[in-house]
Design an enzyme around this catalytic site. Structure first.
Site, PDB file in Angstrom:
ATOM      1  N   ASP A  18     -11.320   2.843   3.605  1.00  0.00           N
ATOM      2  CA  ASP A  18     -11.744   1.440   3.585  1.00  0.00           C
ATOM      3  C   ASP A  18     -13.262   1.318   3.423  1.00  0.00           C
ATOM      4  O   ASP A  18     -13.765   0.254   3.064  1.00  0.00           O
ATOM      5  CB  ASP A  18     -11.377   0.774   4.928  1.00  0.00           C
ATOM      6  CG  ASP A  18     -10.133  -0.076   4.864  1.00  0.00           C
ATOM      7  OD1 ASP A  18      -9.855  -0.643   3.791  1.00  0.00           O
ATOM      8  OD2 ASP A  18      -9.449  -0.186   5.896  1.00  0.00           O
ATOM      9  N   LYS A  77       0.842  -1.200   0.000  1.00  0.00           N
ATOM     10  CA  LYS A  77       0.000   0.000   0.000  1.00  0.00           C
ATOM     11  C   LYS A  77       0.876   1.249   0.000  1.00  0.00           C
ATOM     12  O   LYS A  77       0.643   2.185  -0.763  1.00  0.00           O
ATOM     13  CB  LYS A  77      -0.949  -0.014   1.216  1.00  0.00           C
ATOM     14  CG  LYS A  77      -2.118  -0.966   1.042  1.00  0.00           C
ATOM     15  CD  LYS A  77      -2.884  -1.208   2.346  1.00  0.00           C
ATOM     16  CE  LYS A  77      -3.934  -2.285   2.119  1.00  0.00           C
ATOM     17  NZ  LYS A  77      -4.566  -2.773   3.366  1.00  0.00           N
ATOM     18  N   GLN A  94      -4.983  -1.199   9.385  1.00  0.00           N
ATOM     19  CA  GLN A  94      -4.931  -2.559   8.859  1.00  0.00           C
ATOM     20  C   GLN A  94      -5.558  -3.544   9.855  1.00  0.00           C
ATOM     21  O   GLN A  94      -5.245  -3.516  11.048  1.00  0.00           O
ATOM     22  CB  GLN A  94      -3.466  -2.939   8.573  1.00  0.00           C
ATOM     23  CG  GLN A  94      -3.278  -4.286   7.919  1.00  0.00           C
ATOM     24  CD  GLN A  94      -3.751  -4.345   6.471  1.00  0.00           C
ATOM     25  OE1 GLN A  94      -3.851  -3.328   5.790  1.00  0.00           O
ATOM     26  NE2 GLN A  94      -4.045  -5.540   6.006  1.00  0.00           N
TER      27      GLN A  94
HETATM   28  N1  GUN Z   1      -6.894  -6.614   6.090  1.00  0.00           N
HETATM   29  C1  GUN Z   1      -7.055  -7.373   4.967  1.00  0.00           C
HETATM   30  N2  GUN Z   1      -7.662  -6.656   3.998  1.00  0.00           N
HETATM   31  C2  GUN Z   1      -7.876  -5.424   4.504  1.00  0.00           C
HETATM   32  C3  GUN Z   1      -8.453  -4.241   3.981  1.00  0.00           C
HETATM   33  O1  GUN Z   1      -8.909  -4.177   2.830  1.00  0.00           O
HETATM   34  N3  GUN Z   1      -8.497  -3.173   4.819  1.00  0.00           N
HETATM   35  C4  GUN Z   1      -8.012  -3.230   6.093  1.00  0.00           C
HETATM   36  N4  GUN Z   1      -8.108  -2.136   6.838  1.00  0.00           N
HETATM   37  N5  GUN Z   1      -7.480  -4.316   6.611  1.00  0.00           N
HETATM   38  C5  GUN Z   1      -7.403  -5.401   5.822  1.00  0.00           C
END
Ligand code: GUN
Length: 302
Positions: free
Chosen positions: A120, A53, A97
């Site tokens: 998100d 990311k 996350q």
């Molecule tokens: N953990 C796995 N996929 C995601 C996601 O798309 N967003 C977040 N915040 N955590 C994750």
């Protein structure tokens, strides 16, 4: 054989367009979209996601900040960080996350994120906005699936879409998006009666259950479009390699069987997966533009 929907190429092209728009926003408006990613603890998969990311945000020309906190971080300290990011004008998107360590209440943390910075789309305010059709932040993976579907099919009007999986992160928002696109939507799950027969009625079949290769070829209607959201690590095919600990990635769909019947299908890897971070960048761009009343800049991404 089915057409293979190339999510990797689509995502790369989308990232290019986002990068060009970012450069343009910096020049014309002095606006540099900023994303803050927060990782608590050392979960190896999360570390990989968070690194990707950060790298892709940077590559798109955005302001990128990653906060890596110890697994022992208190909820209070994490909430204090979220509040400081909410107040930071250089940050337009905040992503915490998941999963978080067990001593932290994830819902309390997600609820603390400013909904307008919630890239998100997990905040209840954004779930509500999506449900009633107001502009908000839409979860990245389902939005990515919708973009692939629209690119392949054009209009989705009148299609029967079956979404297998009812998570807040994928299944439920996916169903809302398909409904908004004028599909007739059925949400199925592990307790659905005769799931194979229901899936066979789908023009669009979205599998988001997290069970390796659960959706079989004879669950697929001939010509249907199959979107496989699953990413499951399983032992390698070759027994010797498997014994040596080698693994491979598979989706929630038995790919070879399904591809023999479907009209189009997303592979794993290289299908839905790459779309998630590309849409995260798009959501960050969206949040940045909205923060300055520049929604018109987003028209080309609609
Ligand atoms: N953990 C796995 N996929 C995601 C996601 O798309 N967003 C977040 N915040 N955590 C994750």
């Amino acid at each position: 054989m089915a057409h293979i929907i190339d999510g990797k190429a689509f995502a790369a092209a989308l990232r290019e367009r986002i990068g060009a728009k970012v450069a343009d926003l910096i020049t014309r408006h002095g606006l540099k979209p900023g994303l803050a990613v927060v990782l608590v603890g050392e979960d190896p998969a999360s570390q990989v996601y968070v690194r990707n990311k950060g790298e892709q945000t940077h590559a798109a020309g955005m302001h990128s900040v990653t906060h890596r906190l110890e697994a022992s971080t208190t909820q209070e300290d994490l909430l204090a960080l979220v509040h400081s990011l909410n107040a930071d004008p250089a940050i337009h998107g905040i992503l915490v996350q998941l999963p978080l360590p067990a001593h932290i209440d994830s819902n309390a943390v997600l609820a603390a994120i400013d909904p307008n910075k919630d890239v998100d789309g997990f905040h209840v305010v954004n779930a509500g906005r999506l449900a009633v059709g107001l502009p908000g932040m839409v979860p990245c993976t389902p939005l990515g699936c919708l973009m692939l579907l629209k690119d392949h099919l054009g209009s989705l009007t009148g299609k029967h879409a079956v979404v297998v999986g009812r998570s807040n992160i994928v299944g439920k928002p996916m169903a809302q998006l398909l409904l908004q696109a004028d599909c007739t939507v059925t949400i199925a799950h592990s307790r659905t009666a005769d799931l194979p027969a229901l899936c066979r009625t789908a023009d669009i079949l979205v599998a988001a259950v997290g069970r390796p290769e659960m959706v079989k070829g004879d669950w697929v209607k001939p010509g249907a479009v199959v979107i496989d959201v699953g990413i499951n690590r399983v032992p390698a095919r070759d027994p010797e390699a498997a014994a040596a600990g080698k693994t491979r990635l598979v989706g929630d769909v038995a790919y070879d069987e399904a591809a023999a019947v479907a009209g189009a299908i997303t592979p794993v890897p290289g299908g839905v997966g790459p779309m998630t971070i590309a849409v995260l960048l798009l959501n960050t761009l969206t949040a940045a533009c909205r923060s300055r009343g520049l929604e018109a800049e987003l028209a080309e991404f609609a």
